[in-house]
Design a protein around this motif. Sequence first.
Motif, PDB file in Angstrom:
ATOM      1  N   SER A 143      19.138  50.050  10.391  1.00  0.00           N
ATOM      2  CA  SER A 143      20.166  50.175   9.356  1.00  0.00           C
ATOM      3  C   SER A 143      20.195  48.897   8.519  1.00  0.00           C
ATOM      4  O   SER A 143      19.394  47.983   8.724  1.00  0.00           O
ATOM      5  CB  SER A 143      21.532  50.412  10.010  1.00  0.00           C
ATOM      6  OG  SER A 143      21.974  49.231  10.666  1.00  0.00           O
ATOM      7  N   GLU A 144      21.144  48.835   7.613  1.00  0.00           N
ATOM      8  CA  GLU A 144      21.281  47.640   6.775  1.00  0.00           C
ATOM      9  C   GLU A 144      22.110  46.555   7.447  1.00  0.00           C
ATOM     10  O   GLU A 144      22.262  45.454   6.906  1.00  0.00           O
ATOM     11  CB  GLU A 144      21.917  48.025   5.436  1.00  0.00           C
ATOM     12  CG  GLU A 144      21.041  48.964   4.603  1.00  0.00           C
ATOM     13  CD  GLU A 144      21.675  49.303   3.267  1.00  0.00           C
ATOM     14  OE1 GLU A 144      22.827  48.853   3.036  1.00  0.00           O
ATOM     15  OE2 GLU A 144      21.032  50.008   2.478  1.00  0.00           O
ATOM     16  N   THR A 145      22.648  46.845   8.635  1.00  0.00           N
ATOM     17  CA  THR A 145      23.448  45.847   9.352  1.00  0.00           C
ATOM     18  C   THR A 145      22.552  44.718   9.833  1.00  0.00           C
ATOM     19  O   THR A 145      21.523  44.964  10.477  1.00  0.00           O
ATOM     20  CB  THR A 145      24.149  46.496  10.560  1.00  0.00           C
ATOM     21  OG1 THR A 145      24.971  47.572  10.116  1.00  0.00           O
ATOM     22  CG2 THR A 145      24.987  45.468  11.307  1.00  0.00           C
ATOM     23  N   PRO A 146      22.894  43.476   9.546  1.00  0.00           N
ATOM     24  CA  PRO A 146      22.053  42.337   9.942  1.00  0.00           C
ATOM     25  C   PRO A 146      21.842  42.252  11.454  1.00  0.00           C
ATOM     26  O   PRO A 146      22.743  42.547  12.243  1.00  0.00           O
ATOM     27  CB  PRO A 146      22.841  41.126   9.430  1.00  0.00           C
ATOM     28  CG  PRO A 146      23.700  41.668   8.331  1.00  0.00           C
ATOM     29  CD  PRO A 146      24.063  43.056   8.760  1.00  0.00           C
ATOM     30  N   CYS A 147      20.667  41.851  11.856  1.00  0.00           N
ATOM     31  CA  CYS A 147      20.319  41.670  13.267  1.00  0.00           C
ATOM     32  C   CYS A 147      20.756  40.278  13.730  1.00  0.00           C
ATOM     33  O   CYS A 147      20.597  39.287  13.009  1.00  0.00           O
ATOM     34  CB  CYS A 147      18.807  41.831  13.437  1.00  0.00           C
ATOM     35  SG  CYS A 147      18.194  41.486  15.088  1.00  0.00           S
ATOM     36  N   THR A 148      21.292  40.193  14.936  1.00  0.00           N
ATOM     37  CA  THR A 148      21.732  38.907  15.482  1.00  0.00           C
ATOM     38  C   THR A 148      20.633  38.239  16.314  1.00  0.00           C
ATOM     39  O   THR A 148      20.861  37.162  16.879  1.00  0.00           O
ATOM     40  CB  THR A 148      22.974  39.096  16.367  1.00  0.00           C
ATOM     41  OG1 THR A 148      22.647  39.945  17.467  1.00  0.00           O
ATOM     42  CG2 THR A 148      24.117  39.705  15.561  1.00  0.00           C
ATOM     43  N   GLN A 149      19.480  38.896  16.422  1.00  0.00           N
ATOM     44  CA  GLN A 149      18.341  38.363  17.177  1.00  0.00           C
ATOM     45  C   GLN A 149      18.660  38.194  18.665  1.00  0.00           C
ATOM     46  O   GLN A 149      18.110  37.328  19.343  1.00  0.00           O
ATOM     47  CB  GLN A 149      17.897  37.012  16.591  1.00  0.00           C
ATOM     48  CG  GLN A 149      17.422  37.077  15.147  1.00  0.00           C
ATOM     49  CD  GLN A 149      16.046  37.701  14.991  1.00  0.00           C
ATOM     50  OE1 GLN A 149      15.151  37.472  15.784  1.00  0.00           O
ATOM     51  NE2 GLN A 149      15.900  38.525  13.961  1.00  0.00           N
ATOM     52  N   CYS A 150      19.544  39.041  19.204  1.00  0.00           N
ATOM     53  CA  CYS A 150      19.917  38.910  20.617  1.00  0.00           C
ATOM     54  C   CYS A 150      18.795  39.350  21.558  1.00  0.00           C
ATOM     55  O   CYS A 150      18.743  38.929  22.715  1.00  0.00           O
ATOM     56  CB  CYS A 150      21.192  39.709  20.912  1.00  0.00           C
ATOM     57  SG  CYS A 150      20.978  41.507  20.853  1.00  0.00           S
ATOM     58  N   GLY A 151      17.927  40.228  21.092  1.00  0.00           N
ATOM     59  CA  GLY A 151      16.790  40.671  21.902  1.00  0.00           C
ATOM     60  C   GLY A 151      17.103  41.760  22.906  1.00  0.00           C
ATOM     61  O   GLY A 151      16.236  42.146  23.705  1.00  0.00           O
ATOM     62  N   ALA A 152      18.323  42.285  22.900  1.00  0.00           N
ATOM     63  CA  ALA A 152      18.696  43.321  23.866  1.00  0.00           C
ATOM     64  C   ALA A 152      17.833  44.570  23.712  1.00  0.00           C
ATOM     65  O   ALA A 152      17.477  45.221  24.694  1.00  0.00           O
ATOM     66  CB  ALA A 152      20.174  43.677  23.710  1.00  0.00           C
ATOM     67  N   CYS A 153      17.487  44.909  22.481  1.00  0.00           N
ATOM     68  CA  CYS A 153      16.667  46.103  22.238  1.00  0.00           C
ATOM     69  C   CYS A 153      15.274  45.951  22.827  1.00  0.00           C
ATOM     70  O   CYS A 153      14.701  46.905  23.370  1.00  0.00           O
ATOM     71  CB  CYS A 153      16.589  46.394  20.739  1.00  0.00           C
ATOM     72  SG  CYS A 153      15.961  45.013  19.741  1.00  0.00           S
ATOM     73  N   VAL A 154      14.728  44.745  22.736  1.00  0.00           N
ATOM     74  CA  VAL A 154      13.392  44.473  23.282  1.00  0.00           C
ATOM     75  C   VAL A 154      13.418  44.607  24.798  1.00  0.00           C
ATOM     76  O   VAL A 154      12.535  45.210  25.410  1.00  0.00           O
ATOM     77  CB  VAL A 154      12.913  43.067  22.867  1.00  0.00           C
ATOM     78  CG1 VAL A 154      11.562  42.757  23.518  1.00  0.00           C
ATOM     79  CG2 VAL A 154      12.807  42.969  21.353  1.00  0.00           C
TER      80      VAL A 154
END
Length: 277
Positions: A143-154
């Motif tokens: 989406s257009e929501t900025p990523c926080t680079q938390c890495g949870a998805c990875v």
Amino acid sequence: MKWTQEAEAAIKKVPFFVRKRVKTRVEEEAAEAGVDVVTLKEVNRTRARFLNKMEDEVAGFQVEACFGDGGCPRQACGSRGLQEKVKAHLEDEDILGFLRERVKGKLKFHHELRVAFADCPNACSQPQIRDICIIGAMVPETSETPCTQCGACVTACAEEAVTLSDTGPVLDMERCLVCGRCVAVCKPGTLVGLRRGYRVLLGGRLGRHPRLAMEVPGIFDEEAAFDIVRYCVAFYKARSTGGERFSRLFTEADFHEVVLRFRDRSLTAVGSSRAAG
């Protein structure tokens, strides 16, 4: 109802495709007899009656599911409504009456048409070895929501289909199993699952010549998935002359006919924007 260890061990020896039925019958008969704890005696007594009257137990079809709406923590797309529609259709088509007309001799469980549902790719109901297999799916998108680079998805992706770039998650759809886990853990909402639906696999079986079900390319909404089931039931009734299993009749040529017939109804087809919800 509580079971003794011996009773639990005995029920596990019952063939898996009738185990659930036998276990339910054991508990029903135990309750009728006023028994609070199922022992080996109850299991053996019910199993003997069940096997001696096997033809009476044949329902014509089986519709199975895993945890699903009952509490699966990994649910990609719930299937309870679709399950009910499929059951109602099979009842309307009188599959049991159809088999009684076509099969010479007594009906057996292997004559039944088998449909299995799973609400995520873990597929606890083993749908890939059933005649018709339906697996819940969620297509991840950014989406257009900025990523926080938390890495949870990875971390959440067991297929290594998600990587992080400077601008956010990058999805490798060749690896993705559309399970939706990356969407579930993305707290900012950078990853979303707007397209939810079902994978459909056809023609699986075990037995002397096992075969995994063949997957129809794409993700289908409830209406399209149900139409595929209806098409397959009509195919089965037209081709089965002596009680042959759907998976025995359904060839690769028949599979490709289904692919061509339904390819434009996939949620992932070019230009498609429908969602199952």
